[in-house]
Design an enzyme around this catalytic site. Structure first.
Site, PDB file in Angstrom:
ATOM      1  N   HIS A  41      10.617  91.706  63.889  1.00 48.80           N
ATOM      2  CA  HIS A  41       9.889  90.966  64.663  1.00 48.80           C
ATOM      3  C   HIS A  41       8.535  91.540  64.945  1.00 48.80           C
ATOM      4  CE1 HIS A  41      12.283  87.257  64.958  1.00 48.80           C
ATOM      5  NE2 HIS A  41      13.387  88.053  64.682  1.00 48.80           N
TER       6      HIS A  41
ATOM      7  N   HIS B  50      19.008  83.368  64.370  1.00 51.03           N
ATOM      8  CA  HIS B  50      19.881  84.630  64.291  1.00 51.03           C
ATOM      9  C   HIS B  50      21.353  84.141  63.947  1.00 51.03           C
ATOM     10  CE1 HIS B  50      17.332  86.596  67.994  1.00 51.03           C
ATOM     11  NE2 HIS B  50      16.648  86.059  66.737  1.00 51.03           N
TER      12      HIS B  50
ATOM     13  N   HIS C  88      19.521  87.377  60.462  1.00 51.92           N
ATOM     14  CA  HIS C  88      19.324  85.902  60.480  1.00 51.92           C
ATOM     15  C   HIS C  88      20.336  85.190  59.504  1.00 51.92           C
ATOM     16  CE1 HIS C  88      15.283  85.653  62.893  1.00 51.92           C
ATOM     17  NE2 HIS C  88      15.907  86.803  63.249  1.00 51.92           N
TER      18      HIS C  88
ATOM     19  N   HIS D  71      21.889  84.391  72.906  1.00 48.86           N
ATOM     20  CA  HIS D  71      21.277  85.485  72.289  1.00 48.86           C
ATOM     21  C   HIS D  71      21.572  86.761  73.549  1.00 48.86           C
ATOM     22  CE1 HIS D  71      18.515  88.328  70.670  1.00 48.86           C
ATOM     23  NE2 HIS D  71      18.103  88.522  71.663  1.00 48.86           N
TER      24      HIS D  71
ATOM     25  N   ASP E 275      22.578  90.052  66.740  1.00 54.40           N
ATOM     26  CA  ASP E 275      21.927  90.575  67.776  1.00 54.40           C
ATOM     27  C   ASP E 275      21.826  92.248  67.573  1.00 54.40           C
ATOM     28  OD1 ASP E 275      20.984  88.179  68.313  1.00 54.40           O
ATOM     29  OD2 ASP E 275      22.121  88.283  70.535  1.00 54.40           O
TER      30      ASP E 275
ATOM     31  N   HIS F  84      17.311  91.703  63.786  1.00 52.81           N
ATOM     32  CA  HIS F  84      18.470  90.975  63.952  1.00 52.81           C
ATOM     33  C   HIS F  84      18.970  90.696  62.478  1.00 52.81           C
ATOM     34  CE1 HIS F  84      15.537  89.049  66.976  1.00 52.81           C
ATOM     35  NE2 HIS F  84      16.205  89.966  67.760  1.00 52.81           N
TER      36      HIS F  84
END
Ligand code: NAG
Ligand code: NAG
Ligand code: CU
Ligand code: ZN
Length: 203
Positions: free
Chosen positions: A166, A105, A90, A113, A125, A88
Site C-alpha cells: 500500500h 484482506h 488479499h 483488521h 494481516d 497484506h
C-alpha cells in the site's frame, strides 16, 4: 433364536458387507490413498510484484516446511516511497494488472483488521514493510517475515491469492476509526502480485 434376533443378525451382516464393498471400491478407485508422497511436504511459493505505473518492482519468496509450520517470506521491494507501507494478503489473485481486483484482506474467519501478532486478525494481516533510501536515490524494502497464521496448503491456503503493498502505513487496527478495523487506513494499492507454487529455490 427368535425370528426377531435372526432378522437383526441378518441386517447387521448385510450392512457390514455393504460397508466392506464400499470401502474396497473407494480403495480401488483411489489407489494412492495409502501411499507415501514421493516429494517432501515442504511448499514454496513466489510472487512477482507489478505496479500499474511500473515504478515498484520486487520478488517475494515464501516457504513452509510442512503443513501447520510457520510461513517464511523474504524478498526485496524497490521503488516505494521511503517509510512504512501496509503489506497484506488479499482475497483474490490479480486480474489484468489491476490491484483493485484482489478484493479485501483475506479474512476467512471474519475478524477485524489487526496486527500480525494479534490473536484475532485477518489471515492476510502482515503489518508493514519499510522502504529505505539507497545510495542510488532509489529505495529498497528488505522483507523478512515469519508468520504462524499463513499457510500454503489446506483449507486456508493463500496460494492463488494476492500480496498487496500500500501507499501508506498500516495502523494495525489502532487508528480508532472504522477504516482502521477494516484496512488499517493503509491507502492506495501501489503494487500487487498473485502467489503461485514453485520449486524449492536453487542454492
Ligand atoms: C535482498 O537484498 C539484500 C541486499 O542486497 C540481499 O542480501 C538479500 O539476499 C536480498 N533478499 C532476497 C530474498 O533476495
Ligand atoms: C505486538 O507487537 C507490538 C509491537 O512489537 C507490541 O507492542 C504488542 O504488545 C504486541 N501485541 C501482542 C498481542 O503480542
Ligand atoms: Cu491491503
Ligand atoms: Zn486486514
Amino acid at each position: 433364536m427368535s425370528k426377531g434376533v435372526m432378522y437383526l443378525v441378518a441386517a447387521v451382516v448385510f450392512v457390514g458387507i455393504g460397508a466392506l464393498v464400499a470401502g474396497l471400491s473407494i480403495w480401488y478407485h483411489h489407489p494412492n490413498l495409502n501411499k507415501e508422497p514421493l516429494v517432501s511436504e515442504a511448499r514454496y511459493a513466489r510472487c512477482v510484484l507489478q505496479s500499474p505505473d511500473g515504478r515498484v518492482t520486487g520478488s517475494l519468496y515464501l516457504q513452509q516446511a510442512r503443513s501447520l509450520a510457520p510461513v517464511l517470506i523474504s524478498g526485496n521491494i524497490t521503488g516505494l516511497t521511503p517509510g512504512k507501507h501496509g503489506f497484506h494478503v488479499h482475497q483474490w489473485g490479480v486480474e489484468g494488472n489491476d490491484c483493485k481486483s484482489t478484493g479485501g484482506h483475506y479474512n476467512p474467519l471474519g475478524y477485524d483488521h489487526s496486527a500480525p501478532n494479534a490473536t484475532e486478525r485477518h489471515v492476510g494481516d502482515l503489518g508493514n514493510v519499510e522502504a529505505q533510501t539507497t545510495t542510488t536515490r532509489n529505495t529498497v524494502a528488505n522483507v523478512v517475515i515469519t508468520d504462524k497464521v499463513l499457510t500454503l496448503s489446506d483449507q486456508y491456503s493463500i496460494v492463488g491469492r494476492a500480496i498487496v503493498v500500500h501507499a501508506d502505513e498500516d495502523d494495525l487496527g489502532m487508528g480508532g476509526n472504522d477504516g482502521s478495523l477494516k484496512t488499517g487506513n493503509a491507502g492506495g494499492r501501489v503494487a500487487c502480485c498473485t502467489l503461485y507454487l514453485s520449486e524449492a529455490p536453487k542454492p
